[in-house]
Design a protein around this motif. Sequence first.
Motif, PDB file in Angstrom:
ATOM      1  N   MET A  16       9.257   7.478  -0.425  1.00  0.00           N
ATOM      2  CA  MET A  16       8.186   6.930  -1.309  1.00  0.00           C
ATOM      3  C   MET A  16       7.990   5.411  -1.173  1.00  0.00           C
ATOM      4  SD  MET A  16       9.184   9.102  -4.646  1.00  0.00           S
ATOM      5  CE  MET A  16       7.976   8.456  -5.410  1.00  0.00           C
ATOM      6  N   GLY A  17       8.866   4.618  -0.926  1.00  0.00           N
ATOM      7  CA  GLY A  17       8.663   3.106  -1.033  1.00  0.00           C
ATOM      8  C   GLY A  17       8.291   2.771   0.525  1.00  0.00           C
ATOM      9  N   ASP A  18       8.679   3.569   1.531  1.00  0.00           N
ATOM     10  CA  ASP A  18       8.428   3.088   2.824  1.00  0.00           C
ATOM     11  C   ASP A  18       7.535   3.527   3.774  1.00  0.00           C
ATOM     12  OD1 ASP A  18      10.304   0.892   2.224  1.00  0.00           O
ATOM     13  OD2 ASP A  18      11.948   1.793   3.308  1.00  0.00           O
ATOM     14  N   PRO A  65       0.830  -1.469   0.057  1.00  0.00           N
ATOM     15  CA  PRO A  65       0.010  -0.022  -0.014  1.00  0.00           C
ATOM     16  C   PRO A  65       1.017   1.214  -0.043  1.00  0.00           C
ATOM     17  CG  PRO A  65      -0.041  -0.759   2.420  1.00  0.00           C
ATOM     18  CD  PRO A  65       1.083  -1.966   1.291  1.00  0.00           C
ATOM     19  N   TYR A  66       1.380   1.504  -1.208  1.00  0.00           N
ATOM     20  CA  TYR A  66       2.308   2.728  -1.325  1.00  0.00           C
ATOM     21  C   TYR A  66       1.458   4.272  -0.912  1.00  0.00           C
ATOM     22  CZ  TYR A  66       5.675  -0.281  -3.299  1.00  0.00           C
ATOM     23  OH  TYR A  66       6.428  -1.437  -3.587  1.00  0.00           O
ATOM     24  N   VAL A  67       2.024   4.930  -0.100  1.00  0.00           N
ATOM     25  CA  VAL A  67       1.172   6.108   0.294  1.00  0.00           C
ATOM     26  C   VAL A  67       1.598   7.309  -0.876  1.00  0.00           C
ATOM     27  CG1 VAL A  67       1.006   7.846   1.917  1.00  0.00           C
ATOM     28  CG2 VAL A  67       1.627   5.725   2.731  1.00  0.00           C
ATOM     29  N   VAL A  68       0.445   7.752  -1.337  1.00  0.00           N
ATOM     30  CA  VAL A  68       0.339   8.767  -2.268  1.00  0.00           C
ATOM     31  C   VAL A  68      -0.596   9.971  -2.083  1.00  0.00           C
ATOM     32  CG1 VAL A  68       0.149   9.352  -4.965  1.00  0.00           C
ATOM     33  CG2 VAL A  68       1.044   7.112  -4.268  1.00  0.00           C
ATOM     34  N   PRO A  69       0.006  11.095  -2.142  1.00  0.00           N
ATOM     35  CA  PRO A  69      -0.916  12.163  -1.550  1.00  0.00           C
ATOM     36  C   PRO A  69      -2.089  12.504  -2.600  1.00  0.00           C
ATOM     37  CG  PRO A  69       1.040  13.224  -2.430  1.00  0.00           C
ATOM     38  CD  PRO A  69       1.400  11.859  -2.482  1.00  0.00           C
TER      39      PRO A  69
END
Length: 113
Positions: free
Chosen positions: A61-63, A18-22
Amino acid sequence: MDEPNLAQPGDTYASRFPYVVPESLDDLVGPQHGTITWRRDHRTYDLDDSDDRQFFYQRMMGDASTLEELCNALNKDLLIELWPQLRPPRYCVRRWHDAFPELAALGSGGVWH
């Protein structure tokens, strides 16, 4: 009918992470200069050092596990500047490219265009 939250044939761990993206690049309000310490690894990164800055951005970005963590660490202008050189995980890049066509137009990581 496939359940959206269940693994599908061919899925890998990386594809389901579940990568976090704004919602907006404007949400990225982190510092542009100086040092930043990430609480997860207790390491201090020097944003004025190009190698350290690039490594930190790829790592975040990855963690990053929360939107707040990501948005307070990354800076919109630095991200745009660094984007063509960054090499985050492939599925992470896809999520960012899907959310921000302007980043996709810049390319990232060479092979992930």
